[in-house]
Write an enzyme that holds these catalytic residues in place. Structure first.
Site, PDB file in Angstrom:
ATOM      1  N   GLU A  76       0.803  -1.228   0.000  1.00  0.00           N
ATOM      2  CA  GLU A  76       0.000   0.000   0.000  1.00  0.00           C
ATOM      3  C   GLU A  76       0.841   1.286   0.000  1.00  0.00           C
ATOM      4  OE1 GLU A  76      -4.142  -0.671   1.802  1.00  0.00           O
ATOM      5  OE2 GLU A  76      -2.728  -1.209   3.390  1.00  0.00           O
ATOM      6  N   HIS A  95      -0.361   5.588   7.496  1.00  0.00           N
ATOM      7  CA  HIS A  95      -1.489   4.699   7.197  1.00  0.00           C
ATOM      8  C   HIS A  95      -1.522   3.637   8.272  1.00  0.00           C
ATOM      9  CE1 HIS A  95      -4.287   1.907   5.605  1.00  0.00           C
ATOM     10  NE2 HIS A  95      -3.368   0.970   5.436  1.00  0.00           N
ATOM     11  N   HIS A  97      -4.332   0.781  10.735  1.00  0.00           N
ATOM     12  CA  HIS A  97      -5.613   0.122  10.980  1.00  0.00           C
ATOM     13  C   HIS A  97      -5.975   0.335  12.445  1.00  0.00           C
ATOM     14  CE1 HIS A  97      -3.542  -2.731   7.906  1.00  0.00           C
ATOM     15  NE2 HIS A  97      -4.049  -1.689   7.284  1.00  0.00           N
ATOM     16  N   HIS A 165     -11.259  -1.063   6.856  1.00  0.00           N
ATOM     17  CA  HIS A 165      -9.821  -1.209   6.664  1.00  0.00           C
ATOM     18  C   HIS A 165      -9.001  -0.350   7.642  1.00  0.00           C
ATOM     19  CE1 HIS A 165      -6.325  -0.899   3.470  1.00  0.00           C
ATOM     20  NE2 HIS A 165      -5.863  -0.954   4.696  1.00  0.00           N
TER      21      HIS A 165
HETATM   22 MN    MN Z   1      -3.795  -1.109   5.174  1.00  0.00          MN
END
Ligand code: MN
Length: 234
Positions: A76, A95, A97, A165
């Protein structure tokens, strides 16, 4: 050659995000090069808590690197590339979760600033759904096209949620991106608690948020010193 103090910040950022419960084995943080804004720094696919300076690679704004030398890359990485491409003001991206935000990605409840520490949320929290642009997928932002669509959802704000996500958080520095990732998670925990106590929650007004945002500086010195000491003893 990247500025060593920026690489040091990036490695410390990796360790802080783990210690503060934002990332686990997954999730990543990057820093844009101030000298070469078309490039950014990100490690290869290591767990953030284990990141070292020698793990840092240089990427372009398409998510490519010439430095991989056979090492696995974060699938990602395009999240970072696309946000930097679309937002010249952004110098750091996280980024993750982080768990408390996940319910806000799947329920019809908007993440809003519940306290002054998260006033940056008042600049808008977009909700990105891979289903809208690509139908059934593994939900990963695995190419630059999905990254671009996500960056569009981020718009001029600092946080975008990814349905089922996680989220992406941007800052004017890598330190500020870390601060915001930590306080996005904290806000989600507190907002969920407040909503259990009553449905008429009073959030920050736009005017209050604007004044708090004007007060906050991108170096977030005090919390950064604390978190860096806690994570790295420096
Ligand atoms: Mn991810």
């Amino acid at each position: 050659m990247p500025d060593q103090s920026l690489i040091d910040d990036l490695i410390t950022a990796n360790h802080i995000l783990f210690r503060q419960g934002v990332v686990d084995a997954y999730g990543h943080v990057s820093a844009r090069s101030p000298d070469d804004p078309e490039h950014f720094f990100l490690t290869w696919a290591v767990a953030p808590a284990l990141a070292r300076a020698s793990d840092v690679l240089t990427f372009d704004l398409e998510g490519n690197t010439p430095d991989a030398a056979g090492r696995e890359l974060y699938s990602e990485r395009y999240i970072h590339a696309a946000v930097y491409k679309n937002r010249p003001d952004v110098m750091g991206v996280v980024h993750s979760h982080s768990p408390a935000i996940i319910p806000f990605t799947v329920c019809d409840v908007e993440l809003q600033p519940i306290w002054h520490m998260s006033a940056f949320l008042a600049d808008g929290v977009g909700l990105f759904d891979t289903q809208d642009v690509a139908g059934d997928t593994d939900l990963l932002i695995k190419n630059i096209e999905l990254g671009e669509a996500l960056a569009k959802t981020l718009g001029t704000g600092w946080v975008a949620l990814l349905r089922g996500h996680g989220n992406v958080v941007a800052g004017r520095s890598v330190r500020e991106a870390v601060y915001r990732a930590i306080y996005t998670e904290a806000n989600a925990q507190l907002q969920e608690k407040a909503l259990r106590m009553g449905t008429r929650v009073k959030y920050l007004t736009p005017g209050e948020a604007a004044l708090m945002n004007a007060y906050m500086k991108p170096d977030v010195r005090r919390p950064w010193e604390l978190w860096a000491h806690d994570a790295d003893g420096r």
